[in-house]
Design a protein around this motif. Structure first.
Motif, PDB file in Angstrom:
ATOM      1  N   GLY A 318       0.834  -1.218   0.000  1.00 46.85           N
ATOM      2  CA  GLY A 318       0.000   0.000   0.000  1.00 46.85           C
ATOM      3  C   GLY A 318       0.859   1.255   0.000  1.00 46.85           C
ATOM      4  N   ALA A 319       1.953   1.250   0.765  1.00 45.34           N
ATOM      5  CA  ALA A 319       2.824   2.428   0.831  1.00 45.34           C
ATOM      6  C   ALA A 319       3.478   2.690  -0.524  1.00 45.34           C
ATOM      7  CB  ALA A 319       3.887   2.229   1.914  1.00 45.34           C
ATOM      8  N   PHE A 320       3.896   1.606  -1.224  1.00 42.21           N
ATOM      9  CA  PHE A 320       4.509   1.788  -2.554  1.00 42.21           C
ATOM     10  C   PHE A 320       3.474   2.323  -3.549  1.00 42.21           C
ATOM     11  CE2 PHE A 320       8.013  -0.734  -0.964  1.00 42.21           C
ATOM     12  CZ  PHE A 320       9.091  -0.208  -1.640  1.00 42.21           C
ATOM     13  N   ALA A 321       2.224   1.799  -3.479  1.00 44.07           N
ATOM     14  CA  ALA A 321       1.170   2.252  -4.409  1.00 44.07           C
ATOM     15  C   ALA A 321       0.858   3.724  -4.150  1.00 44.07           C
ATOM     16  CB  ALA A 321      -0.076   1.380  -4.234  1.00 44.07           C
ATOM     17  N   ALA A 322       0.778   4.104  -2.870  1.00 39.48           N
ATOM     18  CA  ALA A 322       0.459   5.503  -2.538  1.00 39.48           C
ATOM     19  C   ALA A 322       1.576   6.428  -3.011  1.00 39.48           C
ATOM     20  CB  ALA A 322       0.252   5.625  -1.021  1.00 39.48           C
ATOM     21  N   ALA A 323       2.828   5.961  -2.879  1.00 33.13           N
ATOM     22  CA  ALA A 323       3.960   6.793  -3.300  1.00 33.13           C
ATOM     23  C   ALA A 323       3.947   6.995  -4.820  1.00 33.13           C
ATOM     24  CB  ALA A 323       5.272   6.134  -2.864  1.00 33.13           C
ATOM     25  N   ARG A 324       3.602   5.905  -5.543  1.00 35.43           N
ATOM     26  CA  ARG A 324       3.546   6.017  -7.014  1.00 35.43           C
ATOM     27  C   ARG A 324       2.449   6.994  -7.442  1.00 35.43           C
ATOM     28  NH1 ARG A 324       4.606   0.716  -7.378  1.00 35.43           N
ATOM     29  NH2 ARG A 324       2.378   0.231  -7.333  1.00 35.43           N
ATOM     30  N   THR A 325       1.293   6.899  -6.799  1.00 33.92           N
ATOM     31  CA  THR A 325       0.165   7.788  -7.116  1.00 33.92           C
ATOM     32  C   THR A 325       0.570   9.243  -6.870  1.00 33.92           C
ATOM     33  OG1 THR A 325      -1.288   6.032  -6.387  1.00 33.92           O
ATOM     34  CG2 THR A 325      -2.280   8.210  -6.584  1.00 33.92           C
ATOM     35  N   TRP A 326       1.282   9.459  -5.785  1.00 33.31           N
ATOM     36  CA  TRP A 326       1.731  10.812  -5.411  1.00 33.31           C
ATOM     37  C   TRP A 326       2.641  11.385  -6.495  1.00 33.31           C
ATOM     38  CZ3 TRP A 326       6.735  12.438  -3.417  1.00 33.31           C
ATOM     39  CH2 TRP A 326       6.726  13.712  -2.846  1.00 33.31           C
ATOM     40  N   VAL A 327       3.606  10.563  -6.957  1.00 34.76           N
ATOM     41  CA  VAL A 327       4.537  11.033  -7.997  1.00 34.76           C
ATOM     42  C   VAL A 327       3.786  11.290  -9.303  1.00 34.76           C
ATOM     43  CG1 VAL A 327       6.544  10.396  -9.421  1.00 34.76           C
ATOM     44  CG2 VAL A 327       6.552   9.924  -6.973  1.00 34.76           C
ATOM     45  N   GLU A 328       2.857  10.371  -9.643  1.00 35.88           N
ATOM     46  CA  GLU A 328       2.089  10.553 -10.883  1.00 35.88           C
ATOM     47  C   GLU A 328       1.289  11.844 -10.850  1.00 35.88           C
ATOM     48  OE1 GLU A 328       0.010   6.835 -11.167  1.00 35.88           O
ATOM     49  OE2 GLU A 328       1.876   5.825 -11.751  1.00 35.88           O
ATOM     50  N   ARG A 329       0.785  12.179  -9.661  1.00 38.50           N
ATOM     51  CA  ARG A 329       0.005  13.421  -9.523  1.00 38.50           C
ATOM     52  C   ARG A 329       0.909  14.633  -9.724  1.00 38.50           C
ATOM     53  NH1 ARG A 329      -2.391  13.181  -4.285  1.00 38.50           N
ATOM     54  NH2 ARG A 329      -3.288  11.160  -4.735  1.00 38.50           N
ATOM     55  N   ILE A 330       2.150  14.542  -9.222  1.00 40.46           N
ATOM     56  CA  ILE A 330       3.099  15.642  -9.396  1.00 40.46           C
ATOM     57  C   ILE A 330       3.397  15.841 -10.886  1.00 40.46           C
ATOM     58  CG2 ILE A 330       5.534  16.313  -9.041  1.00 40.46           C
ATOM     59  CD1 ILE A 330       5.328  14.834  -6.311  1.00 40.46           C
ATOM     60  N   LEU A 331       3.601  14.691 -11.602  1.00 35.94           N
ATOM     61  CA  LEU A 331       3.964  14.786 -13.013  1.00 35.94           C
ATOM     62  C   LEU A 331       2.801  15.245 -13.880  1.00 35.94           C
ATOM     63  CD1 LEU A 331       6.104  11.534 -13.292  1.00 35.94           C
ATOM     64  CD2 LEU A 331       6.938  13.880 -13.219  1.00 35.94           C
ATOM     65  N   GLY A 332       1.591  14.932 -13.436  1.00 38.29           N
ATOM     66  CA  GLY A 332       0.415  15.336 -14.188  1.00 38.29           C
ATOM     67  C   GLY A 332       0.161  14.437 -15.381  1.00 38.29           C
ATOM     68  N   PRO A 333      -1.004  14.581 -16.025  1.00 40.40           N
ATOM     69  CA  PRO A 333      -1.403  13.649 -17.096  1.00 40.40           C
ATOM     70  C   PRO A 333      -0.528  13.762 -18.345  1.00 40.40           C
ATOM     71  CG  PRO A 333      -3.006  15.439 -16.870  1.00 40.40           C
ATOM     72  CD  PRO A 333      -2.030  15.612 -15.759  1.00 40.40           C
ATOM     73  N   ASP A 334       0.159  14.892 -18.561  1.00 40.08           N
ATOM     74  CA  ASP A 334       0.910  15.069 -19.831  1.00 40.08           C
ATOM     75  C   ASP A 334       2.368  14.662 -19.727  1.00 40.08           C
ATOM     76  OD1 ASP A 334      -1.397  16.115 -20.867  1.00 40.08           O
ATOM     77  OD2 ASP A 334      -0.894  18.159 -20.207  1.00 40.08           O
ATOM     78  N   ALA A 335       2.783  14.122 -18.538  1.00 38.09           N
ATOM     79  CA  ALA A 335       4.222  13.774 -18.373  1.00 38.09           C
ATOM     80  C   ALA A 335       4.605  12.687 -19.363  1.00 38.09           C
ATOM     81  CB  ALA A 335       4.455  13.294 -16.941  1.00 38.09           C
ATOM     82  N   GLY A 336       5.739  12.843 -20.039  1.00 34.82           N
ATOM     83  CA  GLY A 336       6.169  11.873 -21.055  1.00 34.82           C
ATOM     84  C   GLY A 336       6.967  10.764 -20.486  1.00 34.82           C
TER      85      GLY A 336
END
Ligand SMILES: O=C(O)C(=O)Cc1ccccc1
Length: 336
Positions: A318-336
């Motif tokens: 769960g901690a790894f999944a939450a961390a990944r979600t957090w980074v994805e949110r920082i990068l936003g939907p257009d991150a390449g």
């Protein structure tokens, strides 16, 4: 025992289906033979192995090569002993050459007997044939009880014992083997029982097959890797160990072995608690691949003792999944 024919391509491995469906081809298991070895005892613990075709191999390499060639679905081989440590023939053979996967482990308690042709007394024994790991566990007893005896290396305990029945055997020859060999061969006399120096000694065996689907995660799993040490890099071993430490992954075995390429070139054979499907283990494997790109994944499989590791909250799935979600949110939907 019959010679095995090549397993058809795509045949589900024994790990995937230990009990074949009615009408299906019987799985073919090979093992360090001949019959009567501790390795055979380990194989017989595998569900379905008693009904399967079992083919003894003369040594560990031959057993593993039969799997690579497809003449056997899986091989049972010894990997470590609680007294003598790693079985280097196995550690080296699974870590080099065409890839193999460990799909299961078995732990077998070991008790030894001394056998000879009838009429030999213990004090008259001059040569004791046995596997190197068996000799290491009985050498104290031998020094005290048969002080004039020397060790004669055999490819397995049972091979050493059966050689006593050949014409080449000499007076004063004996062998150290499992009690079952003497039970199956009344032509052999048991001179002494329970001659191991360490009561409670156990040996760990692995069942090895060709790469395929991983055995499912059970929560009480083990993962084995072979990691070449990056050369000429100060702190390289620390970098390897950091991959586990930073993710709360416990090591249960680590041994260095020469790669055989040249003096001073080593790989580390490592067992860790957990399955490649555990986020912390997957992340550590990815880290290992960065640090040492030739890292070889050798399998994730259930632990025989069923021990479930304690996993700290910050390295849970769960901690790894939450961390990944957090980074994805920082990068936003257009991150390449
Ligand atoms: O030689 C055997 O019987 C084996 O299976 C290998 C081995 C030897 C000594 C201890 C454990 C396993």
């Amino acid at each position: 025992m019959t010679a095995a024919s090549p397993a058809p391509a795509g045949t589900p491995g024994p790990a995937a289906s230990p009990a074949p469906a009615p009408g299906a081809r019987r799985p073919v298991y090979t093992f360090l033979g001949p019959e009567g070895t501790f390795t055979e005892a380990a194989l017989l613990k595998v569900p379905g192995a008693r009904e399967a075709e079992r083919v003894p191999a003369p040594n560990v390499n031959a057993a593993l090569d039969a799997v690579r060639a497809g003449t056997a679905d899986a091989a049972m081989v010894p990997i470590e002993n609680s007294v003598e440590g790693g079985v280097t023939a196995t550690l080296d053979a699974i870590s080099t050459g065409p890839e193999l996967r460990i799909v299961r482990e078995e732990v077998v308690p070991i008790t030894f007997v001394l056998v000879s042709r009838p009429g030999t007394r213990v004090a008259e024994v001059r040569r004791i044939a046995t596997h190197g790991h068996a000799w290491a566990q009985c050498r104290g007893w031998a020094a005290a009880n048969a002080p004039d005896a020397v060790h004669l290396a055999a490819s397995s305990t049972a091979a050493g014992a059966l050689a006593l029945l050949e014409d080449t055997a000499q007076p004063g020859d004996a062998a150290i083997c499992a009690p079952i060999v003497a039970e199956e061969h009344p032509e052999l006399e048991v001179l002494a029982t329970d001659i191991g120096d360490n009561p409670g000694a156990v040996t760990r065996f692995i069942l090895v097959s060709r790469p395929g689907a991983l055995p499912p995660r059970t929560g009480a799993d083990k993962t084995t890797v072979a990691v070449p040490l990056p050369e000429d890099r100060p702190g390289a071993l620390m970098e390897i160990l950091e991959q586990f430490a930073a993710r709360g992954v416990n090591l249960s075995r680590i041994e260095s072995r020469p790669t055989g390429q040249y003096l001073g070139h080593y790989f580390f054979s490592i067992d860790v608690d957990g399955h490649a499907a555990d986020a912390r283990v997957a992340d550590a494997l990815a880290g290992l691949h960065r640090v040492s790109p030739e890292t070889r994944f050798l399998g994730s499989y259930p632990r025989t003792d069923g021990t479930v590791p304690e996993v700290a909250a910050h390295v849970s799935d769960g901690a790894f999944a939450a961390a990944r979600t957090w980074v994805e949110r920082i990068l936003g939907p257009d991150a390449g």
